[in-house]
Design a protein around this motif. Structure first.
Motif, PDB file in Angstrom:
ATOM      1  N   VAL A  49       0.863  -1.178   0.000  1.00  0.00           N
ATOM      2  CA  VAL A  49       0.000   0.000   0.000  1.00  0.00           C
ATOM      3  C   VAL A  49       0.899   1.227   0.000  1.00  0.00           C
ATOM      4  CG1 VAL A  49      -1.787   1.253   1.249  1.00  0.00           C
ATOM      5  CG2 VAL A  49      -1.780  -1.236   1.283  1.00  0.00           C
ATOM      6  N   SER A  50       0.673   2.126  -0.963  1.00  0.00           N
ATOM      7  CA  SER A  50       1.523   3.309  -1.062  1.00  0.00           C
ATOM      8  C   SER A  50       0.688   4.515  -1.462  1.00  0.00           C
ATOM      9  CB  SER A  50       2.632   3.083  -2.093  1.00  0.00           C
ATOM     10  OG  SER A  50       2.080   2.870  -3.372  1.00  0.00           O
ATOM     11  N   LEU A  51       1.314   5.696  -1.342  1.00  0.00           N
ATOM     12  CA  LEU A  51       0.687   6.948  -1.758  1.00  0.00           C
ATOM     13  C   LEU A  51       1.421   7.439  -2.989  1.00  0.00           C
ATOM     14  CD1 LEU A  51      -1.397   9.180  -1.005  1.00  0.00           C
ATOM     15  CD2 LEU A  51       0.499  10.359   0.084  1.00  0.00           C
ATOM     16  N   ASP A  52       0.685   7.819  -4.016  1.00  0.00           N
ATOM     17  CA  ASP A  52       1.290   8.267  -5.262  1.00  0.00           C
ATOM     18  C   ASP A  52       0.675   9.598  -5.668  1.00  0.00           C
ATOM     19  OD1 ASP A  52       2.892   8.145  -7.526  1.00  0.00           O
ATOM     20  OD2 ASP A  52       1.347   7.113  -8.700  1.00  0.00           O
ATOM     21  N   THR A  53       1.516  10.536  -6.119  1.00  0.00           N
ATOM     22  CA  THR A  53       1.031  11.828  -6.598  1.00  0.00           C
ATOM     23  C   THR A  53       1.511  12.122  -8.005  1.00  0.00           C
ATOM     24  OG1 THR A  53       2.926  12.950  -5.619  1.00  0.00           O
ATOM     25  CG2 THR A  53       0.923  12.813  -4.283  1.00  0.00           C
ATOM     26  N   GLY A  78     -12.024  -3.677  -4.437  1.00  0.00           N
ATOM     27  CA  GLY A  78     -11.899  -2.237  -4.656  1.00  0.00           C
ATOM     28  C   GLY A  78     -13.153  -1.496  -4.236  1.00  0.00           C
ATOM     29  N   LYS A  79     -14.319  -2.041  -4.575  1.00  0.00           N
ATOM     30  CA  LYS A  79     -15.584  -1.422  -4.164  1.00  0.00           C
ATOM     31  C   LYS A  79     -15.707  -1.383  -2.642  1.00  0.00           C
ATOM     32  CE  LYS A  79     -18.553  -2.472  -8.091  1.00  0.00           C
ATOM     33  NZ  LYS A  79     -19.761  -3.184  -8.536  1.00  0.00           N
ATOM     34  N   GLN A  80     -15.333  -2.492  -2.009  1.00  0.00           N
ATOM     35  CA  GLN A  80     -15.423  -2.579  -0.552  1.00  0.00           C
ATOM     36  C   GLN A  80     -14.489  -1.568   0.113  1.00  0.00           C
ATOM     37  OE1 GLN A  80     -14.526  -6.479   0.871  1.00  0.00           O
ATOM     38  NE2 GLN A  80     -14.651  -5.894   3.023  1.00  0.00           N
ATOM     39  N   LEU A  81     -13.253  -1.440  -0.398  1.00  0.00           N
ATOM     40  CA  LEU A  81     -12.294  -0.505   0.181  1.00  0.00           C
ATOM     41  C   LEU A  81     -12.716   0.945  -0.053  1.00  0.00           C
ATOM     42  CD1 LEU A  81      -8.920  -2.241  -0.704  1.00  0.00           C
ATOM     43  CD2 LEU A  81      -9.985  -2.047   1.542  1.00  0.00           C
ATOM     44  N   LYS A  82     -13.271   1.237  -1.235  1.00  0.00           N
ATOM     45  CA  LYS A  82     -13.753   2.593  -1.502  1.00  0.00           C
ATOM     46  C   LYS A  82     -14.893   2.963  -0.560  1.00  0.00           C
ATOM     47  CE  LYS A  82     -14.376   1.896  -5.904  1.00  0.00           C
ATOM     48  NZ  LYS A  82     -14.736   2.092  -7.307  1.00  0.00           N
ATOM     49  N   ALA A  83     -15.779   2.012  -0.280  1.00  0.00           N
ATOM     50  CA  ALA A  83     -16.879   2.272   0.646  1.00  0.00           C
ATOM     51  C   ALA A  83     -16.356   2.465   2.069  1.00  0.00           C
ATOM     52  CB  ALA A  83     -17.878   1.118   0.608  1.00  0.00           C
ATOM     53  N   THR A  84     -15.345   1.681   2.446  1.00  0.00           N
ATOM     54  CA  THR A  84     -14.758   1.813   3.775  1.00  0.00           C
ATOM     55  C   THR A  84     -14.108   3.174   3.957  1.00  0.00           C
ATOM     56  OG1 THR A  84     -14.345  -0.566   3.871  1.00  0.00           O
ATOM     57  CG2 THR A  84     -13.073   0.813   5.372  1.00  0.00           C
ATOM     58  N   CYS A  85     -13.424   3.648   2.914  1.00  0.00           N
ATOM     59  CA  CYS A  85     -12.737   4.935   2.987  1.00  0.00           C
ATOM     60  C   CYS A  85     -13.669   6.108   2.712  1.00  0.00           C
ATOM     61  CB  CYS A  85     -11.589   4.972   1.977  1.00  0.00           C
ATOM     62  SG  CYS A  85     -10.303   3.776   2.301  1.00  0.00           S
ATOM     63  N   ARG A 103      -4.040   5.330   3.566  1.00  0.00           N
ATOM     64  CA  ARG A 103      -3.160   4.180   3.778  1.00  0.00           C
ATOM     65  C   ARG A 103      -3.475   3.429   5.072  1.00  0.00           C
ATOM     66  NH1 ARG A 103       2.460   7.087   2.691  1.00  0.00           N
ATOM     67  NH2 ARG A 103       1.261   8.715   3.704  1.00  0.00           N
ATOM     68  N   SER A 104      -3.635   4.125   6.173  1.00  0.00           N
ATOM     69  CA  SER A 104      -3.863   3.441   7.449  1.00  0.00           C
ATOM     70  C   SER A 104      -5.206   2.707   7.457  1.00  0.00           C
ATOM     71  CB  SER A 104      -3.772   4.427   8.605  1.00  0.00           C
ATOM     72  OG  SER A 104      -4.699   5.473   8.426  1.00  0.00           O
ATOM     73  N   THR A 105      -6.231   3.305   6.884  1.00  0.00           N
ATOM     74  CA  THR A 105      -7.551   2.671   6.812  1.00  0.00           C
ATOM     75  C   THR A 105      -7.502   1.425   5.945  1.00  0.00           C
ATOM     76  OG1 THR A 105      -8.540   4.867   6.980  1.00  0.00           O
ATOM     77  CG2 THR A 105      -9.978   3.070   6.283  1.00  0.00           C
ATOM     78  N   VAL A 106      -6.824   1.521   4.801  1.00  0.00           N
ATOM     79  CA  VAL A 106      -6.728   0.397   3.873  1.00  0.00           C
ATOM     80  C   VAL A 106      -5.925  -0.739   4.500  1.00  0.00           C
ATOM     81  CG1 VAL A 106      -5.725  -0.327   1.672  1.00  0.00           C
ATOM     82  CG2 VAL A 106      -7.070   1.757   1.791  1.00  0.00           C
TER      83      VAL A 106
END
Length: 122
Positions: A49-53, A78-85, A103-106
């Motif tokens: 899991v990373s952050l990209d800009t 992906g749908k589940q993680l988007k709903a969680t975030c 990142r921490s939530t995922v």
């Protein structure tokens, strides 16, 4: 006219079988190149899991790579993680992208599912 392929020619159509795959040389009906290309190579079992800009005008996107699932299950995750975030995003080329820094939530959600997760990058 000069050829750029070094002089090697390849068959692209046969009157007996019709169109021929340029990669494997089999008739298009029997070609297995597409199925082999659509499978992702097996990873090491660690989800990163990373952050990209980059290429996003400074806006951060959380990237989830290396999930050992097929394409349909990856879209569902992906749908589940988007709903969680509570955020938007997409799933393409085996990578889940979620808009924003989540990142921490995922990581917590994936560890809850029993996956080995590492935070990569900064």
């Amino acid at each position: 006219m000069k050829r750029n392929d070094g002089g090697a020619s390849r068959l692209v159509y046969s009157t007996e079988t019709g169109r021929v795959c340029p990669d494997c040389g089999q008739p298009m009906a029997q070609c297995a190149c597409k199925a082999l290309a659509s499978r992702r190579p097996a990873g090491d079992g660690i989800v990163r899991v990373s952050l990209d800009t980059k290429g996003r005008k400074g806006k951060g996107v959380t990237l989830i790579q290396g999930v050992p699932l097929d394409d349909d299950a990856l879209v569902q995750l992906g749908k589940q993680l988007k709903a969680t975030c509570g955020s938007g995003g997409t799933t393409k080329d085996g990578v889940i992208e979620i808009q924003g820094d989540h990142r921490s939530t995922v990581i917590a959600a994936l560890e809850k599912l029993g996956m080995t997760v590492k935070r990569s990058g900064g």
